[in-house]
Scaffold this motif. Sequence first.
Motif, short mmCIF file in Angstrom:
data_model
loop_
_atom_site.label_atom_id
_atom_site.label_comp_id
_atom_site.label_asym_id
_atom_site.label_seq_id
_atom_site.Cartn_x
_atom_site.Cartn_y
_atom_site.Cartn_z
N THR A 14 0.84 -1.21 0.00
CA THR A 14 0.00 0.00 0.00
C THR A 14 0.87 1.25 0.00
O THR A 14 0.62 2.20 -0.73
N ALA A 15 1.90 1.21 0.84
CA ALA A 15 2.80 2.37 0.91
C ALA A 15 3.56 2.53 -0.39
O ALA A 15 3.81 3.66 -0.85
N LEU A 16 3.95 1.42 -1.02
CA LEU A 16 4.65 1.48 -2.30
C LEU A 16 3.75 2.15 -3.34
O LEU A 16 4.20 2.97 -4.14
N TRP A 17 2.49 1.78 -3.28
CA TRP A 17 1.54 2.38 -4.22
C TRP A 17 1.48 3.90 -4.02
O TRP A 17 1.45 4.66 -4.98
N LEU A 18 1.50 4.34 -2.75
CA LEU A 18 1.51 5.77 -2.49
C LEU A 18 2.76 6.41 -3.10
O LEU A 18 2.68 7.43 -3.79
N SER A 19 3.92 5.79 -2.86
CA SER A 19 5.16 6.31 -3.44
C SER A 19 5.02 6.44 -4.94
O SER A 19 5.43 7.44 -5.53
N LEU A 20 4.43 5.42 -5.56
CA LEU A 20 4.34 5.40 -7.01
C LEU A 20 3.46 6.52 -7.55
O LEU A 20 3.84 7.23 -8.47
N TRP A 21 2.26 6.66 -6.96
CA TRP A 21 1.40 7.66 -7.60
C TRP A 21 1.85 9.07 -7.27
O TRP A 21 1.69 9.98 -8.08
N VAL A 22 2.46 9.26 -6.07
CA VAL A 22 3.03 10.58 -5.78
C VAL A 22 4.12 10.90 -6.81
O VAL A 22 4.21 12.00 -7.34
N THR A 23 4.97 9.90 -7.08
CA THR A 23 6.02 10.08 -8.08
C THR A 23 5.43 10.44 -9.43
O THR A 23 5.85 11.39 -10.08
N LEU A 24 4.43 9.64 -9.87
CA LEU A 24 3.87 9.85 -11.19
C LEU A 24 3.23 11.22 -11.33
O LEU A 24 3.44 11.92 -12.32
N ALA A 25 2.44 11.61 -10.31
CA ALA A 25 1.78 12.91 -10.39
C ALA A 25 2.81 14.02 -10.46
O ALA A 25 2.73 14.92 -11.31
N SER A 26 3.82 13.96 -9.60
CA SER A 26 4.85 14.99 -9.60
C SER A 26 5.62 14.98 -10.90
O SER A 26 6.03 16.02 -11.41
N PHE A 27 5.82 13.77 -11.46
CA PHE A 27 6.59 13.67 -12.69
C PHE A 27 5.85 14.33 -13.84
O PHE A 27 6.43 15.10 -14.62
N VAL A 28 4.57 14.03 -13.96
CA VAL A 28 3.80 14.57 -15.09
C VAL A 28 3.70 16.09 -15.00
O VAL A 28 4.05 16.82 -15.93
N VAL A 29 3.26 16.59 -13.85
CA VAL A 29 3.12 18.04 -13.71
C VAL A 29 4.48 18.71 -13.80
O VAL A 29 4.65 19.76 -14.43
N GLY A 30 5.48 18.08 -13.15
CA GLY A 30 6.82 18.65 -13.18
C GLY A 30 7.39 18.71 -14.59
O GLY A 30 8.08 19.66 -14.95
N SER A 31 7.09 17.71 -15.41
CA SER A 31 7.61 17.71 -16.77
C SER A 31 6.98 18.82 -17.59
O SER A 31 7.64 19.46 -18.41
#
Lengths: 243, 217, 215
Positions: free
Chosen positions: B17-34
């Motif tokens: 569950t925590a890994l999933w949180l890490s993943l979607w936080v990463t993805l959201a930040s990655f997309v907006v950040g890009s």
Amino acid sequence: MNPIITVHDLHKNFGELEVLKGIDCVVEEYEVVCVVGPSGSGKSTFLRCLNLLESITSGSVTINGHELNDPKINLNTVRQDVGMVFQQFNVFPHMSALDNVMLAPTKVLKLSSSEARDRAMALLEKVGLTDKADVFPSKLSGGQNQRVAIARALAMQPQVMLFDEPTSALDPETVGEVLEVMKALAEESMTMVVVTHEMGFAREVADRVIFIDHGQIVEEGTPAEVFDSPQHERTQAFLSKVL
Amino acid sequence: MTFYFGDILPYLPEMLTALWLSLWVTLASFVVGSIGGILLSLAKTGPVRVVSAVASGYIEAVRNTPLLIQLYLIYFGLGQAGLQLNPLWSALIGLTLNNAAYTAEIFRAGFASVPVGLREAGTALALNKYQLFRHVVFKPGLRGIIPSLTNQLIILFLYSSVASVISLEELTAVLLNINNATLRTLEVFTYGAVLYWLTSALIAYGARTVERVMFRW
Amino acid sequence: MFDDFGWENLPPLLDGMLLTAFLVVTSGFLGTVLGFLLGLSRTAPSRIARIVSAVYIGFIRGQPVLIILFFAYYVIPLMFPAVSVSRGVTAIAGLSIYAAAYIAEIVRGSMLAVPAGQSEAAAALGMNFRQKLRYVVLPQALRIAVPPGIGFLVALVKATSLTSVIGFVELTRAGRITSTINQEPIATFLIVGALYFVICYPISMVGRWYERRLA
């Protein structure tokens, strides 16, 4: 006779270095002019000034009535009338041969897709690459790629075609097929300015040969005049090394 | 020393569950950040000198300071100024701002690496600046950009663990909790290490496959 | 904003900065030595050497730095139960393990970047593997490795900030402590950020200058 290109006292500097030191030249309609000279003589720079891929330091260049020095000039309009073929082909690697040829007519000339396609296929047929229309450049040989590049430039139906050492980067076997296409083009009365080392081609096809050395036109005349009876010492020296 | 890897197994769902949180936080930040990165690189290479300088300044400031300090400034700093964001929003904003600076460089370098000759050919064909970019520079430029971009995604994923320091309950934080509960430190962190490694390896594998398909020319 | 910072708090920050530099130098050195050996193993003729080094490199590069540091912090004392292992040692150990994996990849990449023809020419001249490496491949590879190496050095400086989490009082931890004392996180962390910038930016610039020279 209708001069397509008029060059008057053209100077080109790269920073401190003066590469073109006052070139005067007129290219008439339907003429094939070959520009020869040693490496570093400025012949490529001269050619690239004709469609303003290199800026002009001083002097004037007039193409088809457009004065290239005029700050109000729309470069894109001028470039539609001038086709260029590069030594390194520069075909777009991410498109098929057909798409390469169709790109500029659709986007710049605003032709419809089908008109552009018809024109492109006709040109590919003319350069002998009908069966390679959907092939990507990475799968084509150097000679084939250069022929695509020629078709691509012709697709804009230019008034004059500029060739910058078109066969210098090719394997000897494929040089011939490209020269054949250029010869056919000359026979169809296209106005051409060709920077080349292929003296055989120049002798056979050119109406006029210009010898440039150290940024100046040293000698010019018909192929017979320049190759068989060169007047200047530098011309003689150059020819003795290459012929 | 004896190891009790089996003892940690019951905690696996919590870790995932925590890994999933890490993943979607990463993805959201990655997309907006890009997206921010694209804008930044346009600003940096654009004609307006002031805008270009500000963009460069931002990029250099973010790239030459640690992510943890950036997160502290958002979490504690904004809190002092009256805007106390929770750990999740602090992490999202911090990672996004951080990612923007790194992707800006990737975009700038990628499009600059397209051979000059292709641009010249496009210019000679009378394509204007926008047409030149869209049809001649974009796809070949992408070929240089996408591998760097996917690399950056993996780096961002690994660096999302820093958010555990500002109390985000992502995988690293959860590992520490489990460690406190069971004291089986080696086993707990081995699980964690394997999970991180598997995830980054999968992302890398996926990226290579996508690249192979996209750039068949 | 900076009025309440309490400039008497600056010296501890500067001390922290010194410790950050200390971490960078020691783990950078150890990581480079280990990474260099790993990088050579990665391209060695021996298949076992290649596999072992590849596993190490791949696994470590797939970890967050924090996990590596926690591993070092908790596990290393377990390996030496008789000795009390200081935080500094575990911090250096963790960072060195991290650095070694990345430097190994830089070494491998730069060796691969040396044109194959160089190695072939050396072989044609009768050089054996060690001679080829020492006189032809490595000198060229090392020149190529400098820009990414310098880039990694900056990453290493930033990674030291994470040792604050295992309690090592380098610049970030000093900043955290200070901000708790003076209740001025904005001013404190801006100053801390500026101090990191003062270390990292010149290094980045050197890297860029060197890269331009190579081109």
